[in-house]
Design an enzyme around this catalytic site. Structure first.
Site, PDB file in Angstrom:
ATOM      1  CG  PHE A  25     -18.744  13.260   7.310  1.00 44.68           C
ATOM      2  CD1 PHE A  25     -18.914  12.875   8.634  1.00 44.68           C
ATOM      3  CD2 PHE A  25     -18.499  12.269   6.360  1.00 44.68           C
ATOM      4  CE1 PHE A  25     -18.834  11.531   9.015  1.00 44.68           C
ATOM      5  CE2 PHE A  25     -18.435  10.935   6.724  1.00 44.68           C
ATOM      6  CZ  PHE A  25     -18.595  10.569   8.053  1.00 44.68           C
ATOM      7  CB  SER A 131     -13.256   8.814  -4.462  1.00 48.87           C
ATOM      8  OG  SER A 131     -14.319   7.875  -4.555  1.00 48.87           O
ATOM      9  CE1 TYR A 156     -17.146  13.187  -5.166  1.00 46.80           C
ATOM     10  CE2 TYR A 156     -16.304  10.941  -5.275  1.00 46.80           C
ATOM     11  CZ  TYR A 156     -16.525  12.112  -4.564  1.00 46.80           C
ATOM     12  OH  TYR A 156     -16.105  12.196  -3.255  1.00 46.80           O
ATOM     13  CE  LYS A 160     -12.958  13.228  -4.167  1.00 50.30           C
ATOM     14  NZ  LYS A 160     -12.361  13.933  -3.004  1.00 50.30           N
ATOM     15  CB  VAL A 199     -25.907   4.092   1.390  1.00 48.52           C
ATOM     16  CG1 VAL A 199     -24.790   3.191   1.909  1.00 48.52           C
ATOM     17  CG2 VAL A 199     -27.213   3.315   1.305  1.00 48.52           C
ATOM     18  CB  VAL A 215     -33.117  -0.347  -2.251  1.00 48.95           C
ATOM     19  CG1 VAL A 215     -32.008  -1.242  -2.796  1.00 48.95           C
ATOM     20  CG2 VAL A 215     -33.190  -0.441  -0.733  1.00 48.95           C
ATOM     21  NE  ARG A 223     -20.728   0.825  -4.353  1.00 49.82           N
ATOM     22  CZ  ARG A 223     -21.199   0.121  -5.353  1.00 49.82           C
ATOM     23  NH1 ARG A 223     -21.030  -1.210  -5.360  1.00 49.82           N
ATOM     24  NH2 ARG A 223     -21.841   0.667  -6.358  1.00 49.82           N
ATOM     25  NE  ARG A 281     -27.354   5.940  -7.804  1.00 54.45           N
ATOM     26  CZ  ARG A 281     -26.897   6.596  -6.736  1.00 54.45           C
ATOM     27  NH1 ARG A 281     -27.302   7.834  -6.503  1.00 54.45           N
ATOM     28  NH2 ARG A 281     -26.034   6.025  -5.931  1.00 54.45           N
ATOM     29  CG  ASP A 284     -24.669   3.501  -8.291  1.00 51.62           C
ATOM     30  OD1 ASP A 284     -23.857   4.372  -7.896  1.00 51.62           O
ATOM     31  OD2 ASP A 284     -25.895   3.575  -8.141  1.00 51.62           O
TER      32      ASP A 284
END
Length: 324
Positions: A25, A131, A156, A160, A199, A215, A223, A281, A284
């Site tokens: 992407f 990130s 993650y 990173k 998202v 959601v 964000r 989660r 997050d």
């Protein structure tokens, strides 16, 4: 054209830029911008990576297939290159938590195999895409600047950050200039919709299919969302950056909740989609809005695409894809 402009254009044509993950992407958009800017581009990606996202520029780039976990594959791809842009990462925040060992092995260990041999190549500059949405962890202040502590709460984000440190260490040891970029939540045309990340694209796709929007939690966490064209503009500026700074946030600088995104989608679609809620989660963070003032001061970069316009572009792209 002035003699100075001609010499700059000639230098670009002589410089080879390798993009690790150029079929993905963000990578495909970066490659397209580099080609448009007159750069020679070599794309490195998996043997089985789809080339749909670079189909329009495929005749203008060199394609090298290989495995990021195989050092010889990477070193072969870097042969003759002056600049390297590293976008490869095998996981997303959700999947990284399902198998942290795989996250470390496929990302950190893979990079730690070939980075020590960077000095054997002709690479003089490396840009690593990290990130900004995960490496900082829960914010102590908002907006988050580059000097904010890094306390990631997802595998993650940890991997990173680990790769950032390895890039910085080996670049220094090998005499290679390096830049770490920490983008916020990048979205736009071409985003992969079925990997648990992105998202805006995921919600827009579900809404167009008439499916309920999922959601996580209350939908109130903040964000900042960065349109991919603005991300690419920042990266291409930093490819030529020669200043003293090594870490840059890239963001819209404006916080939006998932509820805001859904409201923006409603206006783009002309109707209100159904919404369902799932438990929050644990990995997050409650808020993540980055400060890009350093990037702005050093390069003159500014985000140009508003959330309203960006979401409308994503919806239009998905409609074209559905009609293709």
């Amino acid at each position: 054209m002035s003699a100075n402009s001609e010499s700059k254009s000639e230098a670009k044509r002589e410089r080879l830029v390798v993009v690790l993950g150029g079929c993905g992407f963000m990578g495909s958009h970066v490659c397209r911008a580099l080609v448009a800017g007159g750069e020679r581009v070599r794309v490195f990606d998996k043997v089985y990576a789809g080339r749909k996202l670079i189909r329009d520029i495929e005749p203008e780039v060199e394609m090298v297939e290989g495995d990021i976990a195989r050092t010889d594959d990477v070193l072969s791809a870097l042969e003759g290159a002056e600049t390297l842009i590293h976008l490869v990462h095998t996981t997303v925040p959700g999947s990284s938590m399902n198998d942290p060992a795989y996250d470390v092995e496929s990302n950190v260990v893979s990079s730690a195999r070939w980075l020590p041999r960077l000095g054997e190549t002709g690479v003089r500059r490396i840009v690593f895409v990290s990130s900004g949405g995960t490496v900082y962890g829960p914010p102590r202040s908002v907006p988050i600047g580059e000097s904010h502590p890094t306390d990631p709460i997802s595998s993650y984000g940890i991997t990173k950050l680990m790769i950032e440190k390895y890039v910085a260490m080996y670049a220094s040891m090998c005499g290679v200039a390096h830049v770490i970029v920490r983008p916020s939540n990048v979205y736009g045309e071409g985003q992969r919709l079925h990997i648990g990340q992105g998202v805006i694209g995921v919600l827009a796709d579900r809404a167009l299919r008439g499916e309920p929007l999922e959601v996580w939690g209350t939908g109130e966490s903040l964000r900042d969302y960065l349109y991919v064209g603005d991300f690419v503009d920042a990266v291409t500026r930093l490819v030529n950056y020669v200043g003293p700074h090594r870490v840059f946030n890239i963001s819209s600088g404006r916080g939006h909740s998932v509820r805001d995104i859904i409201g923006t989608l409603e206006r783009a679609l002309g109707h209100a989609p159904e919404v369902t809620h799932k438990p929050a989660r644990g990995f997050d963070v409650p808020a993540n809005v980055l400060d890009s003032s350093l990037l702005r001061a050093e390069t003159g970069w500014e985000p140009r695409v508003s959330l309203e316009d960006g979401v409308a572009r994503v919806v239009a792209w998905l409609r074209r894809e559905a009609g293709a």
